[in-house]
Design a protein around this motif. Structure first.
Motif, PDB file in Angstrom:
ATOM      1  N   GLU A  77      29.042 -14.655 -12.422  1.00 42.96           N
ATOM      2  CA  GLU A  77      28.009 -15.080 -13.372  1.00 42.96           C
ATOM      3  C   GLU A  77      28.631 -15.773 -14.585  1.00 42.96           C
ATOM      4  O   GLU A  77      28.074 -16.759 -15.098  1.00 42.96           O
ATOM      5  N   ASN A  78      29.784 -15.287 -15.046  1.00 40.35           N
ATOM      6  CA  ASN A  78      30.456 -15.905 -16.190  1.00 40.35           C
ATOM      7  C   ASN A  78      30.858 -17.347 -15.888  1.00 40.35           C
ATOM      8  O   ASN A  78      30.723 -18.240 -16.737  1.00 40.35           O
ATOM      9  N   SER A  79      31.351 -17.575 -14.681  1.00 41.39           N
ATOM     10  CA  SER A  79      31.719 -18.933 -14.276  1.00 41.39           C
ATOM     11  C   SER A  79      30.491 -19.833 -14.235  1.00 41.39           C
ATOM     12  O   SER A  79      30.540 -20.993 -14.663  1.00 41.39           O
ATOM     13  N   ASP A 170      27.267 -26.684  -5.069  1.00 43.30           N
ATOM     14  CA  ASP A 170      28.562 -27.076  -4.523  1.00 43.30           C
ATOM     15  C   ASP A 170      29.635 -26.055  -4.868  1.00 43.30           C
ATOM     16  O   ASP A 170      30.362 -25.578  -4.004  1.00 43.30           O
ATOM     17  N   VAL A 171      29.729 -25.704  -6.148  1.00 48.77           N
ATOM     18  CA  VAL A 171      30.775 -24.777  -6.600  1.00 48.77           C
ATOM     19  C   VAL A 171      30.518 -23.366  -6.092  1.00 48.77           C
ATOM     20  O   VAL A 171      31.447 -22.662  -5.694  1.00 48.77           O
ATOM     21  N   ARG A 212      37.394 -11.403  -4.852  1.00 56.63           N
ATOM     22  CA  ARG A 212      37.774 -11.581  -6.251  1.00 56.63           C
ATOM     23  C   ARG A 212      38.998 -12.476  -6.378  1.00 56.63           C
ATOM     24  O   ARG A 212      39.046 -13.369  -7.230  1.00 56.63           O
ATOM     25  N   LYS A 213      40.000 -12.250  -5.522  1.00 55.06           N
ATOM     26  CA  LYS A 213      41.257 -12.992  -5.628  1.00 55.06           C
ATOM     27  C   LYS A 213      41.145 -14.423  -5.112  1.00 55.06           C
ATOM     28  O   LYS A 213      41.774 -15.340  -5.646  1.00 55.06           O
ATOM     29  N   GLU A 214      40.366 -14.629  -4.073  1.00 53.82           N
ATOM     30  CA  GLU A 214      40.316 -15.945  -3.427  1.00 53.82           C
ATOM     31  C   GLU A 214      39.067 -16.739  -3.825  1.00 53.82           C
ATOM     32  O   GLU A 214      39.171 -17.817  -4.423  1.00 53.82           O
ATOM     33  N   SER A 215      37.898 -16.210  -3.515  1.00 47.85           N
ATOM     34  CA  SER A 215      36.654 -16.960  -3.760  1.00 47.85           C
ATOM     35  C   SER A 215      36.415 -17.190  -5.246  1.00 47.85           C
ATOM     36  O   SER A 215      36.101 -18.307  -5.670  1.00 47.85           O
ATOM     37  N   ILE A 219      36.274 -20.667  -7.298  1.00 44.93           N
ATOM     38  CA  ILE A 219      35.089 -20.991  -8.102  1.00 44.93           C
ATOM     39  C   ILE A 219      35.496 -21.339  -9.530  1.00 44.93           C
ATOM     40  O   ILE A 219      35.012 -22.319 -10.106  1.00 44.93           O
ATOM     41  N   LYS A 220      36.399 -20.542 -10.101  1.00 44.70           N
ATOM     42  CA  LYS A 220      36.843 -20.773 -11.482  1.00 44.70           C
ATOM     43  C   LYS A 220      37.505 -22.138 -11.636  1.00 44.70           C
ATOM     44  O   LYS A 220      37.206 -22.889 -12.582  1.00 44.70           O
TER      45      LYS A 220
END
Length: 257
Positions: A77-79, A170-171, A212-215, A219-220
Motif C-alpha cells: 500500500e505504501n508503494s 502495470d506495476v 516480500r523479498k521478490e515481488s 514493485i518498489k
C-alpha cells in the motif's frame, strides 16, 4: 436595454460562469479521487485474495500469519500511495494552471467590456477610438490564446487519470494468480493434503517471505521509475505552460504598441 445594462448582464454572466467552472473543477477532482480510492481498494482486495487462496492451497489459516501478511500489505500500500501522490501532484498543478488560464480569460473579457464602454460612451477623438479598438482586439486575441492552455490542461488531466490507472495495473499486476492450482485430480489433491500436514506451514511462510523479498522489491523499483517519469512530465508541462504564457504576453504587447 441600454449599453450599461448589457455590460452589467455580461459581468453577471462572467460571475456565473466562474462559479460553474469552480463547481466543475471540484466535481472533476472528486471523481478523480473516487476512482483512485476504488482502484487502490481493488488492488488490496486482490492481494488479500492471493494470500487467502495460497493459504487454502497449503491448508493453512491466514489468521496465524496475520502479522507477516500485514507487513506485506503495508509495504504494498505504501508503494501504491507514493505513485498516487506523484500523480496527484501533477493533477493538482495542471488544474491550478487551468484555473489561472480561465481567470485570465475572464479578465480579458472584463477588459473588453470596459474598453467598449469607454469607446462608445465617452467623448474620444478618432485616433483615441482607434487605439481603444486596437486594445479590444488584443484582449480578444489574448482570451482566445489562453484557450490553448485551458485545452492542454484538460487533456493532461484526462491523461493523468487514465495513465495512473494504467501504471497501477502495470506495476501492481497480479501475475501471482498463476501460482494457484485450480485443477487437480483426486490423487494429486490427496497427496498435496498429506504433504501439507508436514510442510504446509513452512511452504506458506516461505511464500509470504518470498513475496516480500521478490515481488515487493520489484514493485518498489518499478514505482520509483514511474514516479521519475511523472515528475519529468510535470516539469515538461510546467515549462510548456510558462512558455505559452510568455508568448501570449509577447503577442499582446506587440498588438497594443
Amino acid at each position: 436595454m441600454d449599453r450599461n445594462e448589457i455590460c452589467g448582464k455580461i459581468c453577471d454572466n462572467i460571475k456565473e460562469i466562474d462559479e460553474t467552472e469552480k463547481e466543475l473543477c471540484m466535481a472533476e477532482f472528486a471523481i478523480y479521487e473516487k476512482n483512485i480510492e476504488e482502484l487502490k481498494s481493488k488492488k488490496l482486495k486482490e492481494l488479500d485474495e492471493f494470500f487467502n487462496s495460497q493459504a487454502k492451497f497449503y491448508s493453512q489459516d491466514t489468521a496465524k500469519f496475520e502479522k507477516e501478511i500485514e507487513i506485506n500489505k503495508t509495504q504494498y500500500e505504501n508503494s501504491m500511495e507514493k505513485i498516487v501522490s506523484a500523480y496527484n501532484n501533477l493533477f493538482i498543478n495542471v488544474f491550478r494552471n487551468m484555473q489561472i488560464a480561465m481567470s485570465n480569460q475572464k479578465i480579458a473579457v472584463g477588459n473588453i467590456i470596459n474598453l467598449v464602454n469607454q469607446r462608445d460612451t465617452e467623448e474620444k477623438s478618432e485616433e483615441e477610438k482607434n487605439e481603444i479598438e486596437k486594445v479590444i482586439l488584443a484582449c480578444a486575441k489574448k482570451k482566445l490564446n489562453y484557450s490553448v492552455i485551458v485545452d492542454e490542461c484538460l487533456e493532461r488531466s484526462k491523461w493523468c487519470a487514465e495513465n495512473l490507472e494504467i501504471d497501477i495495473n502495470d506495476v501492481f499486476k497480479n501475475d501471482f494468480f498463476g501460482l494457484e492450482v485450480y485443477k487437480e485430480n483426486i490423487f494429486t489433491k490427496l497427496r498435496r493434503l498429506f504433504f501439507n500436514k508436514f510442510s504446509g506451514k513452512k511452504k506458506y511462510k516461505e511464500l509470504i517471505e518470498n513475496y516480500r523479498k521478490e515481488s515487493l522489491d520489484r514493485i518498489k523499483k518499478n514505482c520509483e521509475l514511474k514516479i521519475i517519469e511523472v515528475c519529468a512530465t510535470l516539469q515538461g508541462v510546467t515549462k510548456q505552460i510558462e512558455q505559452t504564457k510568455k508568448e501570449i504576453s509577447r503577442i499582446y504587447s506587440e498588438d497594443v504598441t
